[in-house]
Design an enzyme around this catalytic site. Sequence first.
Site, short mmCIF file in Angstrom:
data_model
loop_
_atom_site.label_atom_id
_atom_site.label_comp_id
_atom_site.label_asym_id
_atom_site.label_seq_id
_atom_site.Cartn_x
_atom_site.Cartn_y
_atom_site.Cartn_z
N ASP A 67 0.65 -1.04 -0.25
CA ASP A 67 0.34 -0.21 0.13
C ASP A 67 0.78 1.19 0.11
OD1 ASP A 67 1.43 -0.46 2.45
OD2 ASP A 67 -1.22 -0.86 3.56
N ASP A 136 -8.80 -2.25 13.95
CA ASP A 136 -9.69 -2.39 13.53
C ASP A 136 -9.62 -3.41 12.28
OD1 ASP A 136 -8.12 -1.62 10.93
OD2 ASP A 136 -9.63 -0.26 10.91
N HIS A 138 -7.72 -4.10 10.26
CA HIS A 138 -7.56 -4.02 8.26
C HIS A 138 -6.20 -4.71 7.44
CE1 HIS A 138 -5.66 -0.31 9.75
NE2 HIS A 138 -4.16 -0.69 8.87
C1 GLP Z 1 -0.70 0.44 8.67
C2 GLP Z 1 -0.45 -0.35 7.62
C3 GLP Z 1 -0.79 -1.98 7.30
C4 GLP Z 1 -0.13 -2.79 8.66
C5 GLP Z 1 -0.93 -2.05 9.86
C6 GLP Z 1 -0.41 -2.16 11.05
O1 GLP Z 1 -2.05 0.52 8.94
N1 GLP Z 1 -1.04 -0.11 5.87
O2 GLP Z 1 0.13 -2.21 6.23
O3 GLP Z 1 -0.19 -4.19 9.31
O4 GLP Z 1 -0.56 -0.34 9.63
O5 GLP Z 1 0.77 -1.47 11.38
P1 GLP Z 1 1.81 -1.60 13.08
O6 GLP Z 1 2.01 -3.56 12.87
O7 GLP Z 1 1.95 -1.01 13.27
O8 GLP Z 1 0.39 -2.37 14.06
#
Ligand code: GLP
Length: 260
Positions: A67, A136, A138
């Site tokens: 992304d 959430d 995602h």
């Molecule tokens: C962002 C990214 C995701 C990732 C999420 C969780 O929103 N777009 O791909 O999985 O953060 O991040 P973290 O691993 O820092 O908790």
Amino acid sequence: MDVVILPGSKAIASLAADAVEALLRRKPDAVLGLATGSSPVPVYDELVLRHEQRGLDFSRARAFALDEYVGLPAGHPESYREVIRRVFTGRVNIGPANVHGPDGTAADIPAACQAYEDAIRAAGGVDLQLLGIGTDGHVGFNEPGSSLASRTRITTLVEQTRRDNARFFRSVAEVPSHALTQGLGTILDARHVILLATGAQKAQAVRDLVEGPVAAICAASVLQLHPHATILLDEAAASSLRLADYYRHSYDNKPPWQGL
Ligand code: GLP
């Protein structure tokens, strides 16, 4: 879906790196799917170590980011293209031209998204996709309500996601409101998906992912439809799972020939 509960992020990183290493040894020009966020960073550190100490070779590998924020200028330190370069690809011998990401600066966003889908397909598809998970549920930036069949497209970030990611910016106001993300259908096309989650703040999302219904309210739950999804968790992230004992038993008794 294989759920593996491990003592901590070091053990998670080591197992995920084993999978990447085995893939590269079997297929030196493998296509890696790379995630940002803090969860995969220990995996990248471990791969860098193996590259430096054991010569793990990325020279023929290709990589596709999951992304990208919309509207951050090229070279912005928090653009995911820069983050991926800083935390991983710039530290191993993968050619910069072999590292791809959706173009969040494109004037024609739908065309850029289609071009990204075409590029993944032209590369032969993703062999191994690393994923984190948002609080959430995602994955990538597929927020709740994302079509389970979605392809690379623009999405609007949930306010909680912007707050979660504000730690990388000076303030939440600086976090872009939109992103380009591989869709859930795109992610499902990867041959092997490894999702990493650590910490109690992920426990509910992990429960919804593994034991909830397959539903767009938890985008990650689409992985229940994937034939080869591996969920690597620490104890805290696994703490709300009803069948944790079964997952431990199942992993402890996994036939070794199956690999991860
Ligand atoms: C962002 C990214 C995701 C990732 C999420 C969780 O929103 N777009 O791909 O999985 O953060 O991040 P973290 O691993 O820092 O908790």
